[in-house]
Design a protein around this motif. Structure first.
Motif, PDB file in Angstrom:
ATOM      1  N   ALA A  83      26.418 -15.678  37.720  1.00  0.00           N
ATOM      2  CA  ALA A  83      26.575 -17.033  37.161  1.00  0.00           C
ATOM      3  C   ALA A  83      25.316 -17.369  36.357  1.00  0.00           C
ATOM      4  N   GLN A  84      25.054 -18.660  36.175  1.00  0.00           N
ATOM      5  CA  GLN A  84      23.907 -19.107  35.374  1.00  0.00           C
ATOM      6  C   GLN A  84      22.591 -18.701  36.040  1.00  0.00           C
ATOM      7  N   TYR A  85      21.696 -18.106  35.230  1.00  0.00           N
ATOM      8  CA  TYR A  85      20.403 -17.654  35.760  1.00  0.00           C
ATOM      9  C   TYR A  85      19.465 -17.479  34.572  1.00  0.00           C
ATOM     10  N   ASN A  86      18.292 -18.049  34.649  1.00  0.00           N
ATOM     11  CA  ASN A  86      17.353 -18.023  33.526  1.00  0.00           C
ATOM     12  C   ASN A  86      16.542 -16.733  33.561  1.00  0.00           C
ATOM     13  N   THR A  87      16.992 -15.736  32.791  1.00  0.00           N
ATOM     14  CA  THR A  87      16.349 -14.416  32.812  1.00  0.00           C
ATOM     15  C   THR A  87      15.519 -14.124  31.571  1.00  0.00           C
ATOM     16  N   HIS A  88      15.754 -14.839  30.484  1.00  0.00           N
ATOM     17  CA  HIS A  88      15.042 -14.565  29.234  1.00  0.00           C
ATOM     18  C   HIS A  88      14.634 -15.883  28.577  1.00  0.00           C
ATOM     19  N   ALA A  89      13.521 -15.845  27.896  1.00  0.00           N
ATOM     20  CA  ALA A  89      13.043 -17.047  27.208  1.00  0.00           C
ATOM     21  C   ALA A  89      13.962 -17.412  26.047  1.00  0.00           C
ATOM     22  N   ASN A  90      14.522 -16.393  25.407  1.00  0.00           N
ATOM     23  CA  ASN A  90      15.439 -16.616  24.292  1.00  0.00           C
ATOM     24  C   ASN A  90      16.854 -16.809  24.843  1.00  0.00           C
ATOM     25  N   ILE A  91      17.482 -17.938  24.512  1.00  0.00           N
ATOM     26  CA  ILE A  91      18.800 -18.268  25.059  1.00  0.00           C
ATOM     27  C   ILE A  91      19.854 -17.261  24.612  1.00  0.00           C
ATOM     28  N   GLN A  92      19.799 -16.850  23.350  1.00  0.00           N
ATOM     29  CA  GLN A  92      20.783 -15.891  22.854  1.00  0.00           C
ATOM     30  C   GLN A  92      20.643 -14.545  23.561  1.00  0.00           C
ATOM     31  N   GLU A  93      19.406 -14.111  23.775  1.00  0.00           N
ATOM     32  CA  GLU A  93      19.191 -12.846  24.482  1.00  0.00           C
ATOM     33  C   GLU A  93      19.693 -12.938  25.922  1.00  0.00           C
TER      34      GLU A  93
END
Length: 594
Positions: free
Chosen positions: A354-364
């Protein structure tokens, strides 16, 4: 006026809150007009639903994966139903057996609830689709040299010298710029393929390395592992980073007892990363050992949630679970007798990422999530293909009355998987370059699955020694699907970082299996006409590529990879002989005609 326009700040493009039904289904931008620009250009009937769609692309592909999984569950239930088991479809002739399943069978829900039909995507012990199983086919009895010097993969790898640790622990001094480079390398490779580290966790690891703290803690081990894996990825383009990666890994191995005595999400992540490093240095048994340990700890923590666990910890753990599921299945596909961790027994009850902040760039971050979901769903489909067709006791690949409809439905599911891929990951089924390496890697998975799905037709023909006059055209078409997939699998092998980093050992075995199947086909005139001429150069291309990959990760070489290269060379010699013999025969016939 033009100057005024140029001097004004650029406006941020507004996203349409309510996309039309066509754009929503195709997952493309919609301008919200009636009709929208996309539908006008394609002359589609532009219609809008009653409710706005607030879901992002990740939600959409997740919903698609779940729909495909439900269809697979229903198919599995149908295969095991009494009405299906009692159907009689004898061969030959096989024409009537090759009709695809009716649309009612494909789309109608089962009369029983899905909960009653859930079948986990688990590889059966001792399945018959591994490379070693193919080598035991009696069709290779005419090539005794292939088996005379062959040693089982397990015994080759088990007899290797153990990994030697340095006498003293070394702590590298790395400046800030180099740390940034290594962390970025990790984020763009390992954390893209297996997105388990949040940006906050990466920042904490970077700070720990920059501060030079060498405490014997799980957090320190995790930071060193991030550096080791980041260096390993840089090794693909710059060999000197291999030594740095080994030093970080040496430090981890000396502190690993701390990790192994801790039961936490961070400790589980450490175990998984150790497995990845062993995969990089082509140590399959050690890689499997730590995958097994990480998977077992995942099961424990998912069963008994720690009191202080956050939602991010839960999501991290689920992502480690699915990463272990993919890798354990990959190893079990070639070493089917390995004891399983049991992770596949509960996979149908574990939520997908599910949702998880893994990269600084949203598209990546979005691309990483989509790629991860695509890899999970493909691995689940591959496991079901192995289970339904090649389970030693219950597989239908040798049951002439059952396999045609099963093959048809499995291929239907495979094509649905490919069709549902987002545009950025799509690929064509040919030798054309893909838009990026992620689409290229997924195409390799697709071709592997396609060749395994259609293999029963090939084995049926070579077992019955059919010829062109007596073989139905649609059966030849199915055999061609298998052979084309094998050959395209070889031709499309590239320097995909995911393959080079994680799958060099697995790839060497799967390519050997593809060459073995092509060799069998080349021996029968009815099948040889279906094999592309690229088969004559496939082995030299494979050997050069795999040898270059093994040089990247340095010494010592994997004995099972060396054996695979030897087999590929020998198989190529036999294929060349088959074609040379045919050319000599044609020459004699032409001379006699004169």
């Amino acid at each position: 006026m033009e100057d005024a326009v140029q001097s004004s700040p650029p406006r941020k493009r507004l996203r349409a809150v309510h996309a039309c039904n066509i754009c929503r289904a195709r997952m493309i931008r919609c301008d919200g007009h009636d009709p929208c620009a996309s539908c006008s250009a394609s002359e589609q009937n532009c219609t809008y639903g009653l409710n706005p769609n607030h879901k992002g692309k990740t939600d959409l592909i997740l919903a698609g994966v779940l729909r495909m999984e439900a269809a697979l569950f229903d198919m599995r239930s149908m295969v095991s139903s009494p009405s299906f088991l009692g159907s009689q479809m004898t061969l030959p002739p096989i024409d009537s057996s090759l009709e695809t399943l009716s649309s009612h069978q494909r789309s109608s829900p089962s009369s029983t609830s899905n909960a009653d039909n859930l079948q986990n995507a688990v590889l059966d012990p001792m399945h018959t689709s591994a490379t070693e199983s193919i080598l035991q086919w009696h069709h290779f009895d005419v090539f005794p040299s292939l088996r005379q010097t062959y040693i089982s993969i397990f015994h080759l790898e088990q007899s290797r010298e153990p990994i030697k640790l340095r006498a003293s622990t070394m702590y590298l001094y790395v400046n800030g710029a180099e740390i940034d480079r290594i962390i970025t390398s990790f984020a763009s490779s390992v954390n893209f393929w297996y997105p388990t580290m949040s940006t906050d966790m990466l920042k904490a690891a970077q700070t720990r390395i920059a501060d030079g703290k060498a405490a014997d803690t799980t957090s320190s081990c995790l930071a060193y592992l991030v550096m080791a894996l980041g260096c390993a990825n840089l090794t693909i383009s710059a060999a000197h980073h291999r030594a740095m990666g080994d030093i970080y890994m040496d430090t981890v191995l000396k502190k690993l007892c701390v990790v192994q005595t801790e039961v936490s999400t961070a400790a589980t992540q450490c175990l998984f990363f150790v497995a990845l490093y062993f995969a990089f240095v082509r140590r399959p048994l050690q890689a499997w050992q730590y995958i097994n340990m990480a998977a077992t700890q995942c099961r424990l923590l998912l069963s008994y949630s720690p009191a202080n666990e956050t939602s991010d910890d839960q999501e991290c753990l689920r992502r480690i679970f699915w990463s272990c599921y993919i890798l354990e299945s990959d190893y079990l596909a070639e070493l089917s007798a390995l004891p399983q961790s049991g992770i596949a027994l509960i996979e149908s009850s574990i939520p997908l990422p599910a949702q998880y902040n893994t990269h600084a760039n949203i598209q990546e971050e979005e691309q990483s999530s989509l790629y991860f979901l695509a890899c999970i769903s493909m691995r689940r489909l591959l496991n079901r293909v192995h289970h339904v067709l090649y389970a030693r006791e219950s597989g239908v690949s040798l049951d002439n009355g059952r396999f045609p409809s099963v093959v048809s439905e499995l291929n239907h599911q495979l094509e649905e998987w490919r069709e549902f891929l987002p545009v950025s990951l799509k690929f064509s089924v040919d030798a054309q370059e893909t838009a990026n390496e992620y689409g290229g890697f997924l195409r390799q998975r697709y071709l592997t699955c396609r060749s395994v799905i259609y293999r029963p037709y090939l084995t049926w023909i070579i077992t019955n020694c059919m010829d062109t006059m007596t073989t139905p055209e649609n059966v030849l078409g199915s055999c061609k699907s298998c052979l084309d997939a094998c050959l395209l699998h070889i031709i499309n092998l590239r320097w995909f970082a995911h393959t080079v980093f994680v799958d060099t050992w697995i790839c060497s075995l799967s390519m050997t299996a593809a060459m073995l199947i092509l060799l069998v086909a080349c021996r029968l005139p009815v099948l040889r006409q279906l094999v592309g001429e690229e088969v004559l150069t496939a082995a030299s291309y494979l050997k050069q590529l795999i040898q270059e990959w093994t040089e990247i990760s340095g010494q010592p070489d994997s004995p099972s990879i060396e054996q695979s290269l030897r087999l590929i060379t020998e198989i190529d010699g036999f294929i060349q002989q088959e074609y040379q013999g045919e050319e000599e025969y044609d020459l004699v016939q032409r001379v006699r005609g004169c």
